[in-house]
Design a protein around this motif. Structure first.
Motif, mmCIF file in Angstrom:
data_model
loop_
_atom_site.group_PDB
_atom_site.id
_atom_site.type_symbol
_atom_site.label_atom_id
_atom_site.label_comp_id
_atom_site.label_asym_id
_atom_site.label_seq_id
_atom_site.Cartn_x
_atom_site.Cartn_y
_atom_site.Cartn_z
ATOM 1 N N VAL A 107 0.831 -1.203 0.000
ATOM 2 C CA VAL A 107 0.000 0.000 0.000
ATOM 3 C C VAL A 107 0.869 1.258 0.000
ATOM 4 N N PHE A 108 1.949 1.256 0.769
ATOM 5 C CA PHE A 108 2.839 2.421 0.815
ATOM 6 C C PHE A 108 3.467 2.676 -0.556
ATOM 7 N N LEU A 109 3.942 1.611 -1.208
ATOM 8 C CA LEU A 109 4.533 1.760 -2.536
ATOM 9 C C LEU A 109 3.497 2.276 -3.532
ATOM 10 N N GLY A 110 2.299 1.711 -3.482
ATOM 11 C CA GLY A 110 1.239 2.157 -4.382
ATOM 12 C C GLY A 110 0.876 3.613 -4.178
ATOM 13 N N THR A 111 0.849 4.058 -2.921
ATOM 14 C CA THR A 111 0.522 5.451 -2.619
ATOM 15 C C THR A 111 1.574 6.394 -3.193
ATOM 16 N N CYS A 112 2.838 6.039 -3.087
ATOM 17 C CA CYS A 112 3.913 6.868 -3.648
ATOM 18 C C CYS A 112 3.768 7.012 -5.164
ATOM 19 N N ALA B 176 -8.615 14.829 -7.614
ATOM 20 C CA ALA B 176 -7.448 14.016 -7.957
ATOM 21 C C ALA B 176 -6.661 13.607 -6.718
ATOM 22 N N LEU B 177 -6.673 14.444 -5.688
ATOM 23 C CA LEU B 177 -5.943 14.116 -4.461
ATOM 24 C C LEU B 177 -6.458 12.826 -3.831
ATOM 25 N N SER B 178 -7.731 12.522 -4.046
ATOM 26 C CA SER B 178 -8.315 11.311 -3.457
ATOM 27 C C SER B 178 -7.740 10.041 -4.079
ATOM 28 N N VAL B 179 -7.136 10.158 -5.252
ATOM 29 C CA VAL B 179 -6.559 8.990 -5.914
ATOM 30 C C VAL B 179 -5.427 8.387 -5.073
ATOM 31 N N ALA B 180 -4.774 9.218 -4.261
ATOM 32 C CA ALA B 180 -3.685 8.721 -3.411
ATOM 33 C C ALA B 180 -4.168 7.686 -2.403
ATOM 34 N N THR B 181 -5.457 7.664 -2.119
ATOM 35 C CA THR B 181 -5.998 6.731 -1.123
ATOM 36 C C THR B 181 -6.380 5.375 -1.730
ATOM 37 N N LEU B 182 -6.338 5.253 -3.044
ATOM 38 C CA LEU B 182 -6.812 4.018 -3.680
ATOM 39 C C LEU B 182 -6.052 2.765 -3.235
ATOM 40 N N PRO B 183 -4.712 2.797 -3.115
ATOM 41 C CA PRO B 183 -4.019 1.577 -2.668
ATOM 42 C C PRO B 183 -4.503 1.056 -1.322
ATOM 43 N N SER B 184 -4.979 1.949 -0.451
ATOM 44 C CA SER B 184 -5.448 1.499 0.863
ATOM 45 C C SER B 184 -6.727 0.682 0.775
#
Length: 414
Positions: free
Chosen positions: A288-293, A330-338
């Motif tokens: 999840v951390f890698l995906g968020t980055c 678009a900022l919400s896309v950062a939460t998708l990996p979680s």
């Protein structure tokens, strides 16, 4: 480092990406062209009906797909209670048809009489859409047979694109577009479901799947209602044109979410069969951390180009407003990996944790809707969605740390 089955995930990720690329091509026609060629008021009405159908669909147990996929993954084709679950889900779908048809006589109170053909079409397609897509997707997710989904997606996208392009050439009828966009995938999925059902011989009359689907639905229904409620509030306070502005602004970020969700089923069956452990959760956090980055890099690039993209794609809308709204969304896309955390809890049958996450995030979301949308309109709606996703991600991460290790997952949830 991550110790995952790279071959399995690589193969099926490619298949799902191909499926998604086909859906993107379809989305360019059914999403972008429809939003651009229909007037803002017509597109707003089209979006409103889709939202209402989404709420009515909650009557058919929205958690059924995940519950059925879990049962297939854990018990196999021989013992999964597919036939019994389809029967009762069809019975529930009849109530949805009744509700959609019952709305038509009341449209004149909202001065929306012109929407009645859309509601009639939605009622006609309600059972094929719910049964076909729900249970065929459950079979694909539970068995990992993603090649079949690619074939169906290819045929479906081809037929939808051709049909909608022809329809747009001759008419800008929202009803015809809705019938093509919803009807073609629905009947194709229903046809594929009919071909698959003979491989599920069990006629066991068990409420196992329906019970778990009911639990998942009870957890998600309050939020699902609230999620569609933002469109109603924007329409009520600011009109259909502002609803169209909101829907257009979130179109691209939501497409990214659709891409991510199209890949997620690949990991579902593995998560359902995995033995819960501290090591498994640690690996999940790393992924999840890698995906968020990776997502953050993409967000930065999109935000930099957002104004140029909006000017080119949607010249009929206010560019400044669209740019602000789409950058925030678009900022919400950062939460998708979680979302992998939520999938982990769902696949492993963590009832208590799912309940806390859903109800706390939904409570916050409803409060924000009431406070922000009447004052800020579409901007308030975007802020509500962004805040919900960030809060939900943080809450899911917290429960990954504090939830007790589950010893056995191949059983009915307690």
């Amino acid at each position: 480092m991550f110790r995952i089955d790279a071959r399995y995930f690589a193969k099926n990720t490619v298949i799902q990406l191909l499926s998604y690329l086909l859906s993107v091509c379809r989305g360019l026609v059914t999403g972008y062209l429809v939003a651009r060629l229909l007037t803002p008021r017509t597109y707003g009405g089209y979006s409103l009906v889709i939202d209402i159908v989404g709420i009515v669909s909650l009557l058919t147990l929205p958690g059924m797909e995940s519950a059925m996929a879990r049962d297939i993954s854990q018990r196999g084709r021989e013992h999964a209670a597919l036939r019994f679950s389809i029967f009762w889900n069809t019975i529930l779908s009849l109530s949805g048809i009744f509700v959609l048809l019952s709305i038509i006589p009341f449209l004149h109170f909202w001065n929306q009489q012109s929407l009645w053909p859309l509601f009639f079409a939605a009622a006609f397609l309600f059972i094929p859409n719910n049964i076909g897509q729900t249970f065929f997707s459950a079979i694909i997710t539970g068995t990992g047979a993603f090649t079949k989904s690619l074939k169906v997606a290819t045929l479906s996208s081809l037929l939808v694109v051709i049909g909608v392009l022809i329809a747009l050439w001759f008419t800008h009828s929202a009803v015809i577009i809705y019938v093509l966009v919803v009807g073609i995938p629905s009947f194709l999925s229903l046809w594929m479901l009919r071909r698959e059902i003979h491989t599920f011989p069990s006629r066991e009359k068990t409420w196992r799947v329906i019970r778990y689907a009911s639990f998942l639905s009870i957890n998600s229904i309050p939020f699902a209602i609230a999620w569609y409620f933002d469109g109603f509030l924007v329409t009520a306070f600011f009109g259909l044109k502002n609803l169209a502005l909101f829907q257009v602004a979130i179109l691209i970020p939501e497409q990214v979410k659709a891409l991510y969700k199209s890949i997620m089923p690949i990991s579902y069956s593995r998560q359902a069969r995995a033995n819960d452990s501290l090591e498994l959760r640690k690996k999940l956090r790393r992924i999840v951390f890698l995906g968020t980055c990776i997502m953050l890099v993409g967000i930065a690039l999109y935000c930099a180009a957002a104004q140029w993209i909006m000017q080119i794609l949607f010249p009929n809308y206010d560019t400044a407003s669209l740019t602000l709204l789409t950058r925030l969304m678009a900022l919400s896309v950062a939460t998708l990996p979680s979302m992998l955390f939520s999938q982990f809890f769902e696949a492993q049958g963590f009832i208590r944790e799912q309940r806390w996450i859903q109800w706390l995030t939904t409570g916050l979301y409803i409060i924000l809707l009431v406070l922000l949308i009447p004052r800020f309109g579409p901007l308030g709606a975007v802020i509500c969605r962004l805040t919900y996703r960030i809060f939900g991600s943080l809450l899911s991460l917290l429960f990954i740390y504090i939830a007790p290790i589950r010893k056995s997952q191949i059983s009915d949830p307690d």
